[in-house]
Design a protein around this motif. Structure first.
Motif, PDB file in Angstrom:
ATOM      1  N   MET A   1       0.848  -1.185   0.000  1.00 40.21           N
ATOM      2  CA  MET A   1       0.000   0.000   0.000  1.00 40.21           C
ATOM      3  C   MET A   1       0.886   1.237   0.000  1.00 40.21           C
ATOM      4  O   MET A   1       2.094   1.148   0.230  1.00 40.21           O
ATOM      5  N   THR A   2       0.275   2.366  -0.284  1.00 38.84           N
ATOM      6  CA  THR A   2       0.990   3.632  -0.257  1.00 38.84           C
ATOM      7  C   THR A   2       0.120   4.689   0.421  1.00 38.84           C
ATOM      8  O   THR A   2      -1.110   4.551   0.485  1.00 38.84           O
ATOM      9  N   THR A   3       0.784   5.726   0.892  1.00 36.20           N
ATOM     10  CA  THR A   3       0.098   6.888   1.439  1.00 36.20           C
ATOM     11  C   THR A   3       0.719   8.118   0.788  1.00 36.20           C
ATOM     12  O   THR A   3       1.938   8.337   0.921  1.00 36.20           O
ATOM     13  N   ASP A   4      -0.082   8.879   0.048  1.00 35.40           N
ATOM     14  CA  ASP A   4       0.372  10.111  -0.615  1.00 35.40           C
ATOM     15  C   ASP A   4       1.624   9.891  -1.468  1.00 35.40           C
ATOM     16  O   ASP A   4       2.463  10.780  -1.595  1.00 35.40           O
ATOM     17  N   TYR A   5       1.735   8.723  -2.048  1.00 36.78           N
ATOM     18  CA  TYR A   5       2.912   8.367  -2.851  1.00 36.78           C
ATOM     19  C   TYR A   5       2.726   8.863  -4.281  1.00 36.78           C
ATOM     20  O   TYR A   5       1.598   8.944  -4.777  1.00 36.78           O
ATOM     21  N   HIS A   6       3.813   9.161  -4.973  1.00 35.39           N
ATOM     22  CA  HIS A   6       3.772   9.789  -6.292  1.00 35.39           C
ATOM     23  C   HIS A   6       3.451   8.832  -7.439  1.00 35.39           C
ATOM     24  O   HIS A   6       3.113   9.267  -8.524  1.00 35.39           O
ATOM     25  N   VAL A   7       3.557   7.521  -7.219  1.00 37.05           N
ATOM     26  CA  VAL A   7       3.257   6.544  -8.271  1.00 37.05           C
ATOM     27  C   VAL A   7       1.934   5.878  -7.928  1.00 37.05           C
ATOM     28  O   VAL A   7       1.808   5.223  -6.899  1.00 37.05           O
ATOM     29  N   ARG A   8       0.943   6.051  -8.790  1.00 31.33           N
ATOM     30  CA  ARG A   8      -0.382   5.472  -8.529  1.00 31.33           C
ATOM     31  C   ARG A   8      -0.398   3.973  -8.806  1.00 31.33           C
ATOM     32  O   ARG A   8      -0.904   3.205  -8.028  1.00 31.33           O
ATOM     33  N   ALA A   9       0.142   3.570  -9.928  1.00 28.33           N
ATOM     34  CA  ALA A   9       0.171   2.146 -10.285  1.00 28.33           C
ATOM     35  C   ALA A   9       1.277   1.458  -9.491  1.00 28.33           C
ATOM     36  O   ALA A   9       2.297   2.066  -9.198  1.00 28.33           O
ATOM     37  N   SER A  10       1.062   0.214  -9.156  1.00 32.10           N
ATOM     38  CA  SER A  10       2.078  -0.523  -8.407  1.00 32.10           C
ATOM     39  C   SER A  10       2.095  -1.984  -8.844  1.00 32.10           C
ATOM     40  O   SER A  10       1.197  -2.427  -9.546  1.00 32.10           O
ATOM     41  N   ASN A  11       3.146  -2.685  -8.464  1.00 32.40           N
ATOM     42  CA  ASN A  11       3.205  -4.122  -8.643  1.00 32.40           C
ATOM     43  C   ASN A  11       2.632  -4.727  -7.364  1.00 32.40           C
ATOM     44  O   ASN A  11       3.341  -4.826  -6.366  1.00 32.40           O
ATOM     45  N   PRO A  12       1.353  -5.095  -7.364  1.00 26.69           N
ATOM     46  CA  PRO A  12       0.784  -5.606  -6.112  1.00 26.69           C
ATOM     47  C   PRO A  12       1.437  -6.931  -5.715  1.00 26.69           C
ATOM     48  O   PRO A  12       1.825  -7.731  -6.556  1.00 26.69           O
ATOM     49  N   ILE A  13       1.542  -7.138  -4.421  1.00 32.25           N
ATOM     50  CA  ILE A  13       2.159  -8.354  -3.923  1.00 32.25           C
ATOM     51  C   ILE A  13       1.286  -9.559  -4.240  1.00 32.25           C
ATOM     52  O   ILE A  13       1.768 -10.579  -4.667  1.00 32.25           O
ATOM     53  N   GLY A  14       0.018  -9.456  -4.036  1.00 32.79           N
ATOM     54  CA  GLY A  14      -0.876 -10.578  -4.320  1.00 32.79           C
ATOM     55  C   GLY A  14      -0.845 -11.590  -3.201  1.00 32.79           C
ATOM     56  O   GLY A  14       0.105 -12.349  -3.064  1.00 32.79           O
ATOM     57  N   ARG A  15      -1.854 -11.606  -2.407  1.00 35.35           N
ATOM     58  CA  ARG A  15      -1.945 -12.520  -1.271  1.00 35.35           C
ATOM     59  C   ARG A  15      -2.667 -13.783  -1.665  1.00 35.35           C
ATOM     60  O   ARG A  15      -3.509 -13.779  -2.553  1.00 35.35           O
ATOM     61  N   VAL A  16      -2.357 -14.839  -0.973  1.00 35.81           N
ATOM     62  CA  VAL A  16      -3.079 -16.091  -1.157  1.00 35.81           C
ATOM     63  C   VAL A  16      -4.423 -15.927  -0.470  1.00 35.81           C
ATOM     64  O   VAL A  16      -4.495 -15.503   0.690  1.00 35.81           O
ATOM     65  N   GLU A  17      -5.481 -16.200  -1.187  1.00 36.51           N
ATOM     66  CA  GLU A  17      -6.827 -16.026  -0.619  1.00 36.51           C
ATOM     67  C   GLU A  17      -7.283 -17.295   0.046  1.00 36.51           C
ATOM     68  O   GLU A  17      -6.996 -18.366  -0.293  1.00 36.51           O
TER      69      GLU A  17
END
Length: 158
Positions: free
Chosen positions: A142-158
């Motif tokens: 996650m990010t807070t007030d970060y300059h890059v909107r898109a990210s490489n999500p970690i992806g959790r095991v559901e």
């Protein structure tokens, strides 16, 4: 030589190599925080692959150097905290690793400080007696007030 002595010596050698790998992870964070892109580049092999977010990364050391252009003018200060390093050996000269990162960014523009919570997923190789990054992927929780909107999500095991 006795087998238990050989096993112990091999274990000590492995620990020494792991400490050297951890050092480049910590040096990367330090050089970034100190605005030393030329030192960061030295931590990578020529044919490196770097991904900080979709459509933001580099293939090859020259492209990587370009991604570092201007970091001193974009950030007033940064503070990267790296922990939970886990190293898995592929061979004596290659390993994969993952590490948690908390990165705080103070911008030169008037805006709130940006915070990134994530993980590094790396491949490191030993070249000419030195450990270097072959692949570095930043994955974001996650990010807070970060300059890059898109990210490489970690992806959790559901």
């Amino acid at each position: 030589m006795r087998r238990d002595i050989v096993d112990h010596a091999n274990a000590v050698d492995r620990i020494v190599e792991e400490r050297a790998i951890e050092r480049i992870v910590f040096d990367y964070a330090y050089y970034l925080d100190m605005n030393m892109p030329e030192k960061m580049i030295e931590l990578f092999v020529d044919d490196c692959e770097v991904s900080y977010a979709p459509n933001f990364g580099a293939t090859g050391i020259e492209d990587y150097a370009k991604t570092l252009d201007g970091i001193g003018t974009f950030f007033r200060a940064t503070s990267h905290h790296v922990s939970n390093i886990v190293i898995d050996w592929v061979s004596d000269s290659e390993a994969t690793l993952r590490a948690a990162v908390l990165a705080i960014h103070r911008y030169t523009k008037e805006r709130p400080d940006g915070i990134l919570y994530g993980q590094y997923h790396d491949v490191v190789v030993k070249q000419d007696g030195q450990w270097k990054f072959k692949k570095r992927i930043l994955k974001t929780v996650m990010t807070t007030d970060y300059h890059v909107r898109a990210s490489n999500p970690i992806g959790r095991v559901e």
